[in-house]
Design a protein around this motif. Structure first.
Motif, PDB file in Angstrom:
ATOM      1  N   PHE A   1     -30.372  -2.640 -11.070  1.00 36.88           N
ATOM      2  CA  PHE A   1     -30.216  -3.676 -10.053  1.00 36.88           C
ATOM      3  C   PHE A   1     -30.672  -3.139  -8.709  1.00 36.88           C
ATOM      4  N   VAL A   2     -31.173  -4.045  -7.869  1.00 37.54           N
ATOM      5  CA  VAL A   2     -31.659  -3.698  -6.536  1.00 37.54           C
ATOM      6  C   VAL A   2     -30.932  -4.575  -5.521  1.00 37.54           C
ATOM      7  N   HIS A   3     -30.459  -3.941  -4.472  1.00 32.71           N
ATOM      8  CA  HIS A   3     -29.884  -4.669  -3.338  1.00 32.71           C
ATOM      9  C   HIS A   3     -30.706  -4.294  -2.109  1.00 32.71           C
ATOM     10  N   GLN A   4     -31.375  -5.284  -1.530  1.00 35.21           N
ATOM     11  CA  GLN A   4     -32.227  -5.042  -0.370  1.00 35.21           C
ATOM     12  C   GLN A   4     -31.394  -5.183   0.895  1.00 35.21           C
ATOM     13  N   MET A   5     -31.589  -4.244   1.823  1.00 37.22           N
ATOM     14  CA  MET A   5     -30.786  -4.228   3.055  1.00 37.22           C
ATOM     15  C   MET A   5     -31.667  -4.185   4.293  1.00 37.22           C
TER      16      MET A   5
ATOM     17  N   LEU B   1     -44.155  -8.701  -1.489  1.00 36.29           N
ATOM     18  CA  LEU B   1     -44.609  -8.864  -2.868  1.00 36.29           C
ATOM     19  C   LEU B   1     -44.365  -7.583  -3.667  1.00 36.29           C
ATOM     20  N   ALA B   2     -44.685  -6.449  -3.086  1.00 33.27           N
ATOM     21  CA  ALA B   2     -44.491  -5.170  -3.775  1.00 33.27           C
ATOM     22  C   ALA B   2     -43.014  -4.920  -4.064  1.00 33.27           C
ATOM     23  N   VAL B   3     -42.158  -5.197  -3.085  1.00 34.23           N
ATOM     24  CA  VAL B   3     -40.717  -5.020  -3.284  1.00 34.23           C
ATOM     25  C   VAL B   3     -40.215  -5.993  -4.354  1.00 34.23           C
ATOM     26  N   GLY B   4     -40.745  -7.216  -4.355  1.00 29.41           N
ATOM     27  CA  GLY B   4     -40.354  -8.187  -5.372  1.00 29.41           C
ATOM     28  C   GLY B   4     -40.697  -7.688  -6.774  1.00 29.41           C
ATOM     29  N   GLN B   5     -41.884  -7.141  -6.932  1.00 35.41           N
ATOM     30  CA  GLN B   5     -42.274  -6.626  -8.244  1.00 35.41           C
ATOM     31  C   GLN B   5     -41.427  -5.425  -8.642  1.00 35.41           C
TER      32      GLN B   5
ATOM     33  N   ASP C   1     -38.928   9.011 -14.958  1.00 36.55           N
ATOM     34  CA  ASP C   1     -39.895   8.079 -15.533  1.00 36.55           C
ATOM     35  C   ASP C   1     -39.583   6.647 -15.120  1.00 36.55           C
ATOM     36  N   VAL C   2     -38.313   6.311 -15.031  1.00 36.99           N
ATOM     37  CA  VAL C   2     -37.915   4.965 -14.606  1.00 36.99           C
ATOM     38  C   VAL C   2     -38.326   4.743 -13.152  1.00 36.99           C
ATOM     39  N   VAL C   3     -38.061   5.715 -12.308  1.00 36.35           N
ATOM     40  CA  VAL C   3     -38.436   5.603 -10.889  1.00 36.35           C
ATOM     41  C   VAL C   3     -39.952   5.424 -10.774  1.00 36.35           C
ATOM     42  N   THR C   4     -40.695   6.171 -11.564  1.00 28.64           N
ATOM     43  CA  THR C   4     -42.158   6.034 -11.553  1.00 28.64           C
ATOM     44  C   THR C   4     -42.572   4.624 -11.949  1.00 28.64           C
ATOM     45  N   ARG C   5     -41.936   4.051 -12.973  1.00 27.10           N
ATOM     46  CA  ARG C   5     -42.288   2.694 -13.397  1.00 27.10           C
ATOM     47  C   ARG C   5     -41.963   1.667 -12.307  1.00 27.10           C
ATOM     48  N   LEU C   6     -40.875   1.864 -11.588  1.00 29.41           N
ATOM     49  CA  LEU C   6     -40.531   0.951 -10.491  1.00 29.41           C
ATOM     50  C   LEU C   6     -41.611   0.994  -9.412  1.00 29.41           C
ATOM     51  N   LEU C   7     -42.029   2.197  -9.065  1.00 28.18           N
ATOM     52  CA  LEU C   7     -43.060   2.349  -8.032  1.00 28.18           C
ATOM     53  C   LEU C   7     -44.425   1.864  -8.518  1.00 28.18           C
ATOM     54  N   GLU C   8     -44.700   2.027  -9.800  1.00 33.09           N
ATOM     55  CA  GLU C   8     -45.943   1.495 -10.366  1.00 33.09           C
ATOM     56  C   GLU C   8     -45.946  -0.033 -10.299  1.00 33.09           C
ATOM     57  N   ALA C   9     -44.805  -0.652 -10.574  1.00 36.17           N
ATOM     58  CA  ALA C   9     -44.712  -2.110 -10.478  1.00 36.17           C
ATOM     59  C   ALA C   9     -45.037  -2.561  -9.058  1.00 36.17           C
TER      60      ALA C   9
END
Length: 189
Positions: free
Chosen positions: A118-122, A103-107, A29-37
């Motif tokens: 936490f997110v670390h972009q590479m 923008l999508a990654v930022g959200q 459910d958390v992963v889904t919310r991240l992708l929905e954002a």
């Protein structure tokens, strides 16, 4: 870190750690919310060009994305709860697609922080290996890999990364990035 009290805490406290908890799992459910954002990010003409390849720790997608990471990123990213590849179509002369993907990654990143993650972009990964390994269609480009997860113990990182992990989060002063009148003339707000 310089305090900026006007900013929302989700923005002010966000950071990109390398220390992830290797035991913690991400709930579906958390992963889904991240992708929905990410899905609800602004998009010119509602094109929504972003695509995401999601691997949860220990699944085959995670392993394939991990294998495509640069060796320096492999030293820590395997403890993340998920590795997410951010992709978008590449069209000559189109400057908006990469912007919209950002923008999508930022959200997604802000939503993750709201979820206690936490997110670390590479950028250190082999995009061609990702495309080939996952059958990404021609015309799409993998722009970044995001490590997503729960904060772990800094002491478990290699020593050279421990220092970077606890270093203050710094940003350029506003006068160096926001101009008015002419380039280099700081905005007088």
């Amino acid at each position: 870190m310089t305090s900026t009290p006007q900013l929302h805490p989700l923005l002010l406290e966000r950071r990109s750690p390398r220390a992830y908890d290797a035991v913690s799992r991400l709930d579906g459910d958390v992963v889904t919310r991240l992708l929905e954002a990410a899905r609800w990010a602004p998009s010119a003409m509602n094109r929504q060009p972003w695509r995401f390849l999601v691997g949860l720790r220990d699944d085959e997608t995670f392993k394939g994305v991990f294998d495509a990471l640069a060796p320096g990123n492999q030293t820590w990213a395997g403890s993340a709860g998920a590795l997410v590849v951010a992709l978008a179509p590449v069209t000559e002369g189109d400057k908006w697609t990469a912007y919209e993907l950002g923008l999508a990654v930022g959200q997604l990143t802000v939503q993750a922080h709201a979820e206690g993650l936490f997110v670390h972009q590479m950028g250190g990964f082999d995009a061609a290996q990702v495309k080939e390994g996952f059958g990404v269609p021609e015309g799409y480009e993998a722009y970044a890999v995001l490590a997503v997860g729960t904060l772990g113990d800094v002491a478990e990182l290699p020593e050279h990364l421990q220092e970077r992990e606890v270093a203050p989060r710094e940003r350029l002063p506003l006068g160096e990035i926001a101009f008015s009148g002419s380039w280099g003339s700081p905005l007088a707000a």
